[in-house]
Enzyme design. Structure first.
Site, mmCIF file in Angstrom:
data_model
loop_
_atom_site.group_PDB
_atom_site.id
_atom_site.type_symbol
_atom_site.label_atom_id
_atom_site.label_comp_id
_atom_site.label_asym_id
_atom_site.label_seq_id
_atom_site.Cartn_x
_atom_site.Cartn_y
_atom_site.Cartn_z
ATOM 1 N N THR A 8 0.845 -1.204 0.000
ATOM 2 C CA THR A 8 0.000 0.000 0.000
ATOM 3 C C THR A 8 0.877 1.250 0.000
ATOM 4 O O THR A 8 2.012 1.193 0.466
ATOM 5 C CB THR A 8 -0.839 -0.057 1.297
ATOM 6 N N THR A 17 0.218 0.824 6.864
ATOM 7 C CA THR A 17 0.257 -0.280 5.906
ATOM 8 C C THR A 17 0.441 -1.571 6.680
ATOM 9 O O THR A 17 1.151 -1.602 7.685
ATOM 10 C CB THR A 17 1.402 -0.124 4.886
ATOM 11 N N GLY A 18 -0.208 -2.615 6.236
ATOM 12 C CA GLY A 18 -0.066 -3.881 6.942
ATOM 13 C C GLY A 18 -1.324 -4.705 6.836
ATOM 14 O O GLY A 18 -2.172 -4.446 5.975
ATOM 15 N N GLY A 61 -4.645 -5.391 7.258
ATOM 16 C CA GLY A 61 -5.709 -4.434 7.552
ATOM 17 C C GLY A 61 -6.645 -4.803 8.684
ATOM 18 O O GLY A 61 -7.063 -3.938 9.451
ATOM 19 N N ARG A 99 -14.317 -7.212 0.181
ATOM 20 C CA ARG A 99 -13.603 -6.956 1.443
ATOM 21 C C ARG A 99 -13.043 -5.521 1.480
ATOM 22 O O ARG A 99 -12.448 -5.048 0.527
ATOM 23 C CB ARG A 99 -12.467 -7.959 1.589
ATOM 24 N N GLY A 148 -10.410 -3.056 3.668
ATOM 25 C CA GLY A 148 -9.351 -3.134 4.673
ATOM 26 C C GLY A 148 -9.352 -1.901 5.552
ATOM 27 O O GLY A 148 -10.345 -1.170 5.650
ATOM 28 N N ASP A 149 -8.217 -1.656 6.173
ATOM 29 C CA ASP A 149 -8.089 -0.508 7.085
ATOM 30 C C ASP A 149 -7.926 0.815 6.354
ATOM 31 O O ASP A 149 -8.229 1.879 6.906
ATOM 32 C CB ASP A 149 -6.864 -0.711 7.983
HETATM 33 N N1 ASP Z 1 -3.471 -2.430 4.786
HETATM 34 C C1 ASP Z 1 -3.857 -2.908 3.501
HETATM 35 C C2 ASP Z 1 -5.119 -3.720 3.637
HETATM 36 O O1 ASP Z 1 -5.240 -4.497 4.538
HETATM 37 C C3 ASP Z 1 -2.798 -3.735 2.838
HETATM 38 C C4 ASP Z 1 -1.459 -3.073 2.695
HETATM 39 O O2 ASP Z 1 -1.023 -2.319 3.583
HETATM 40 O O3 ASP Z 1 -0.771 -3.310 1.683
HETATM 41 O O4 ASP Z 1 -5.975 -3.616 2.781
#
Ligand code: ASP
Length: 353
Positions: free
Chosen positions: A218, A269-270, A272, A246, A248-249
């Protein structure tokens, strides 16, 4: 001593000092102190920090050419943002422009290069928050909007809502004349192959410490402009092989993105689901406001204690109200960089300091 004598005595001292050029020296000293103080006073300082995702990013994973490509793109994004802030542009303009550069690059999981859902399509999420007004905009599961970050800003500025998803968000993008593309524009061959691998369960990468780790790439940006305003923006394709629909965060204000001029701006980022459950971006800001923690202490606690205790992988970037920059992650690496008034971009991929 009579008044006259005291006055006479003082005049003699001043004359002596002046004749010895002492007064000039003292005045020059004051002038230098004033200049040094003005330069070190960060009232007008601006700064900018970006990420291109955290996860299984370790030395040896990428070829020299790939590494160079990441460094160049991050540097290009920082330089563009720096130009905007240097010429007196706002943190809102800076964050949108910087994130667009990364969305337009196939290197990251946002815009072109976004990961695929389980059906083999891209569904994109983004959000934007202005820390000077507390206003925010977010979009989820859009599949034809070229730059979701611009759409999230439009939601903030041109609608009375905060969060639009799917078809409604796309209709709003058309009404606001944003660029529309076919879903195939976002899809890269590498991501197609990766999805196939993941669906045949050979996906996660074993990093050098023997841990299975995913790559979250991300993109996000936090900027603090000359006026002390902080903006945060984040854009993503979500997680590879995610379920259709879905979210995410990233589009959840307070989870993946948050900005408040009185505390900090954060982009995450991570994984989510962990970032949503822990309201990560807001939690960092709240620890600063209500517990008096510094940005570094708050981010360290949330990323390296709270998330780690739940095995929630990822990282954050942030800038506090005084312009301090933090980049924290609990994974092998994080594509990241920052630039301040001096205009020298600093770019990192691995866990180098
Ligand atoms: N945080 C993002 C999600 O879960 C994924 C990412 O950080 O690449 O959608």
């Amino acid at each position: 001593m009579s008044k006259f004598n005291r006055f006479y005595g003082m005049m003699v001292i001043i004359y002596d000092l002046w004749s010895e050029k002492m007064v000039k020296k003292i005045l020059a000293g004051f002038l230098i102190l004033f200049i040094v103080f003005s330069c070190s006073n960060n009232e007008n300082d601006f700064s900018l920090v970006i990420h291109g995702g955290a996860g299984s990013i370790y030395e040896g994973r990428y070829s020299a050419e790939e590494e160079q490509a990441f460094r160049e793109k991050l540097t290009e994004a920082l330089a563009a943002g720096h130009n905007i802030l240097l010429s007196g542009g706002t943190s809102n303009d800076c964050v949108e422009a910087v994130v667009r550069i990364m969305e337009d690059s196939p290197l990251f999981n946002a815009g072109k290069g976004a990961v695929l859902n389980a059906k083999g399509n891209c569904e994109l999420d983004a959000s934007f928050m202005d820390g000077s007004t507390g206003k925010a905009g977010a979009v989820g599961a859009v599949s034809i909007v070229k730059n979701p970050i611009s759409l999230s800003r439009k939601v903030m500025e041109k609608s009375k809502h905060v969060f639009l998803v799917g078809k409604g968000a796309e209709e709003f993008a058309r009404e606001n004349k944003l660029a529309i593309v076919d879903n195939s524009y976002f899809i890269t061959e590498e991501n197609r192959i990766e999805l196939q691998k993941m669906q045949s369960e050979k996906s996660s990468v074993l990093n050098p410490s023997g841990k299975h780790e995913k790559l979250f790439s991300t993109v996000g940006c936090v900027a603090r402009d000359k006026f002390g305003n902080i903006t945060a923006g984040t854009s993503t394709g979500g997680m590879m092989n995610k379920k259709f629909g879905r979210l995410g965060d990233v589009p959840v204000i307070g989870a993946g993105t948050y900005a408040d001029n009185n505390s900090c701006g954060i982009s995450a980022t991570g994984h989510g689901e962990f970032f949503i459950r822990n309201v990560v971006a807001y939690d960092i800001s709240a620890l600063m406001r209500y517990k008096g923690l510094s940005l570094d202490e708050a981010a360290e606690f949330v990323v390296n204690k709270k998330l780690v205790s739940q095995k929630g992988a990822g990282g954050i970037i942030g800038i506090d109200k005084d312009g301090e920059i933090v980049m924290k992650f609990n994974t092998s690496g994080m594509f990241r960089g920052y630039i301040t008034q001096d205009g020298l971009p600093k770019v990192y991929l691995y866990n180098e300091k």
